[in-house]
Design a protein around this motif. Sequence first.
Motif, PDB file in Angstrom:
ATOM      1  N   TYR A 123      -6.750   3.590  11.833  1.00 25.33           N
ATOM      2  CA  TYR A 123      -6.685   3.970  10.431  1.00 25.33           C
ATOM      3  C   TYR A 123      -5.325   4.563  10.072  1.00 25.33           C
ATOM      4  CZ  TYR A 123     -11.703   3.329  10.900  1.00 25.33           C
ATOM      5  OH  TYR A 123     -12.934   2.788  11.163  1.00 25.33           O
ATOM      6  N   GLN A 124      -5.227   4.989   8.821  1.00 22.20           N
ATOM      7  CA  GLN A 124      -4.028   5.667   8.333  1.00 22.20           C
ATOM      8  C   GLN A 124      -4.441   6.859   7.473  1.00 22.20           C
ATOM      9  OE1 GLN A 124      -1.961   2.578   6.126  1.00 22.20           O
ATOM     10  NE2 GLN A 124      -0.660   2.102   7.877  1.00 22.20           N
ATOM     11  N   GLU A 126      -4.616   8.580   4.122  1.00 24.37           N
ATOM     12  CA  GLU A 126      -4.633   8.062   2.753  1.00 24.37           C
ATOM     13  C   GLU A 126      -4.066   9.072   1.759  1.00 24.37           C
ATOM     14  OE1 GLU A 126      -7.788   5.906  -0.306  1.00 24.37           O
ATOM     15  OE2 GLU A 126      -8.310   6.198   1.804  1.00 24.37           O
ATOM     16  N   VAL A 140      -8.963   9.913   5.654  1.00 23.24           N
ATOM     17  CA  VAL A 140      -8.800   8.745   6.531  1.00 23.24           C
ATOM     18  C   VAL A 140      -9.180   7.500   5.735  1.00 23.24           C
ATOM     19  CG1 VAL A 140      -9.555   7.657   8.686  1.00 23.24           C
ATOM     20  CG2 VAL A 140      -9.377  10.163   8.532  1.00 23.24           C
ATOM     21  N   ASN A 141      -8.406   6.410   5.862  1.00 23.95           N
ATOM     22  CA  ASN A 141      -8.657   5.232   5.015  1.00 23.95           C
ATOM     23  C   ASN A 141      -9.779   4.337   5.556  1.00 23.95           C
ATOM     24  OD1 ASN A 141      -7.123   4.064   7.157  1.00 23.95           O
ATOM     25  ND2 ASN A 141      -6.461   2.393   5.811  1.00 23.95           N
ATOM     26  N   TYR A 142     -10.917   4.965   5.877  1.00 22.59           N
ATOM     27  CA  TYR A 142     -12.131   4.210   6.186  1.00 22.59           C
ATOM     28  C   TYR A 142     -12.853   3.885   4.883  1.00 22.59           C
ATOM     29  CZ  TYR A 142     -16.936   3.175   7.352  1.00 22.59           C
ATOM     30  OH  TYR A 142     -18.170   2.557   7.413  1.00 22.59           O
ATOM     31  N   ASN A 144     -11.498   0.294   6.667  1.00 22.02           N
ATOM     32  CA  ASN A 144     -10.282  -0.514   6.643  1.00 22.02           C
ATOM     33  C   ASN A 144     -10.659  -1.999   6.609  1.00 22.02           C
ATOM     34  OD1 ASN A 144     -11.055  -1.153   9.254  1.00 22.02           O
ATOM     35  ND2 ASN A 144      -9.488   0.101  10.239  1.00 22.02           N
ATOM     36  N   ASP A 147     -13.200  -3.036   9.303  1.00 21.35           N
ATOM     37  CA  ASP A 147     -14.551  -2.576   8.972  1.00 21.35           C
ATOM     38  C   ASP A 147     -15.199  -3.487   7.932  1.00 21.35           C
ATOM     39  OD1 ASP A 147     -14.399  -0.252  10.628  1.00 21.35           O
ATOM     40  OD2 ASP A 147     -13.230   0.741   9.071  1.00 21.35           O
TER      41      ASP A 147
END
Length: 236
Positions: A123-124, A126, A140-142, A144, A147
């Motif tokens: 992830y990254q 956000e 967290v960029n969930y 992604n 996913d």
Amino acid sequence: MKLKLIYLLLLIVLFLVLYVLRNQIIGLFFSSEEKQTIESIVEKYNPKVKASLQNNFAKNNIDSTDFEMGILAFKKEQILELYIRKNETDNWKMLKKYPFTAFSGKIGPKLKNGDKQIPEGIYQMEYLNPNSKYHLSIKVNYPNTFDEEKAKLDGRTDLGGDIMIHGKSVTIGCIPVGDKNIEEIFILATKTKNKHFPIIIAPQDFRTNKTFPEIEAISWEKDLYENIAKELTNFE
């Protein structure tokens, strides 16, 4: 005379009721606490964080005002590791480890809203939230792209979201590290040159334990864990 007194008492009661209702309505729509900004958080905590981490930066021979950062989080070990480097051509160096202060769910990726799972993947960062209910938080960029692709394959639609690294000691799918520790991580996140820095969340540290867990609910865990294991080799 008695009638006037009754009217007066009724007016006082009515005034008190309206006053209470007014405060409740204001409290419902507006926070009584002053809103923080990223800048005000930096002003408040930067001196303390700078003093706390100056030796860590010195040991790695990296300038605390000129660095990139990355985060690894391991669910089995319940440890978050923070790495730094001068730029993308250099090797990552561990700055500090932070223990989880709470844990929810089990080994395996997050699959749906409400499953209380901490996601697993690459992830990254956000965005930063200076007004989190859990002191401070890092988004967290969930979910992604990975996913979303696997959810489509499985026929899943509601993947959930709002996954954070935050303070305090409670969680229902996020990664809490306590207030003092999130202050350090948050301040570094405001200073790093790679603003959307990597956040890798793994079921375990595949650098020391290369056996992939088997997850009954899915058929694609090998793809996921091979991707994570490959990415972790950059942090050895």
